[in-house]
Scaffold this active site. Sequence first.
Site, PDB file in Angstrom:
ATOM      1  N   CYS A   1      -6.088  -4.510   1.183  1.00 28.21           N
ATOM      2  CA  CYS A   1      -6.377  -3.130   1.607  1.00 28.21           C
ATOM      3  C   CYS A   1      -7.221  -2.452   0.526  1.00 28.21           C
ATOM      4  O   CYS A   1      -8.199  -1.756   0.807  1.00 28.21           O
ATOM      5  CB  CYS A   1      -5.088  -2.331   1.784  1.00 28.21           C
ATOM      6  SG  CYS A   1      -3.856  -3.063   2.878  1.00 28.21           S
TER       7      CYS A   1
ATOM      8  N   CYS B   1      -6.920  -4.465  10.744  1.00 24.11           N
ATOM      9  CA  CYS B   1      -7.553  -4.702   9.440  1.00 24.11           C
ATOM     10  C   CYS B   1      -7.242  -6.105   8.932  1.00 24.11           C
ATOM     11  O   CYS B   1      -8.117  -6.820   8.454  1.00 24.11           O
ATOM     12  CB  CYS B   1      -7.076  -3.674   8.411  1.00 24.11           C
ATOM     13  SG  CYS B   1      -7.948  -2.100   8.485  1.00 24.11           S
TER      14      CYS B   1
END
Lengths: 138, 109, 281
Positions: C197, C242
Amino acid sequence: MELTRRNAILLGASALLVAGLPIHATASTDDAIAAFTGGAEVGEGDITLTAPEIAENGNTVPIEVSSETAVEIMVLATGNPTPAVATFKFGKLAASRSASTRIRLAGTQDVVAIAKLEDGSFVQATSAVKVTIGGCGG
Amino acid sequence: MASGVKPRVKVPKKAAAGDTVTIKTLISHKMESGQRKDSDGNVIPRSIINRFTCEFNGENVVDITLEPAISTNPYFEFEAVVPEAGAFKFTWYDDDGSVYEETKEIAIG
Amino acid sequence: MKILTGALLATVLTASFVSADPVDDTLILNEDITLVTRTAAPAHLSDAFDEVMSGWLFRGTETRAMQADDFDNPGMIFVEKAQESWDTVEGTEGKSCASCHDGMESMAGVKPTYPKWNEEAGEMRTLQMQVNACRTERMGAEAWGYDKGPAINMEAALSSVSRGLPMNVAIDGPAQSTWEMGKELYYTRTGQLELSCANCHEDNYGKMIRADHLSQGQINGFPVYRLKNTKLNGSHSRFKGCIRDTRAETYKPGSAEFIALELYVASRGNGLSVEGPSVRN
């Protein structure tokens, strides 16, 4: 052509221009215009089309059409599989000949608004909209 | 009737006679374009709202033809003249024959 | 020569894009409430950021405007749907949400504190888990699927009544171990692309990723109405997307991993206003 730095930049820039050129009106766009105008000549004048220069997502692109004297405005997305988007007819109690909506654009293209004015003439406005591709696979 | 269709409109509650008011409308609808395919590769049939009208006391304000290029949850914003007290009537016409209606009263004052 | 032209063209293209920096703009909701979209980073983030910023600042003019007015915000359609289910009696106990809680407005202040430790159950709960606990334990109704329509609509509605309040999740005491697990996940590279991330949202926010702007990946705006899929999207579904894009096997919405990640990411935005349902591309 000898590849100098300047030439290379010019080449790059012209390639960009070509790539950035909007798709030319297709036959179906011409047909839709002809059906709307009855073949009458389409000029420029009392019609404004407001659309973003860059749309963040082609699924929801805000646009506005506006005119002082239009009785009817047709919007076309020239690069969509079917170019028709919407036709606005203004009635007796319309305070202005303007309206906003949200439209779908299949990709970077020209959006066209054609207005039929009170005097029976037709005018058009065009806006080029770049539709961007999202970050991670859309 | 397509499922979950719900009209919303925003109209001022009051206006002076002859005033111009801004109207916003939104209806929850998938606006299935007829261009998409399902996971088996079959075309998902077109199912859209194809017409929207707004009237005030029976007089037309706008009459809009919608094509599949109008986004999901069709949104319109336009302006109307309010000559007297009365009601705006909004009507959405679905491809499947359904008609969705909404009415908004407006007072003069 | 072709290669050289290509490289130069790429340079021209890159240079032709304006900066992906966050905009200098103020989010005023319904011409009434000013939301905090930029504020000092919480203490635990001081090594990484001076300032935390809402994803709203990374969006285009039209998208930002769409969120500033409840009528223009298509996410509010789903809030209205949740309002209906709030008042609907379901389950064996003959109760609705409203039977215990009165109006939805009474829930203002709840959303900013979730995910939150539940002492009685001895577990970390996201807001959707809390809603489901109410449904199964108090109403005798079935639990809603994680991030599915009814659940995400309700989360959006509960968020909508807290808009303008600062995100304020607790990260210490019983929350600490979950928070540490979320932090670990945040900095762990996943997938064939080996991206964490942090690689995108901490190291490279404000830059372009293809034609899009990289934000700080804050979740104060969730649930999010995306122009792309024209529906509400939950934070767990976003995490899944993601991680999938790093070409990894992902965790499931509602999994222990995503509960921890939600707590950690929420804590990175402590101090930003609750915005959900926000509008993003």
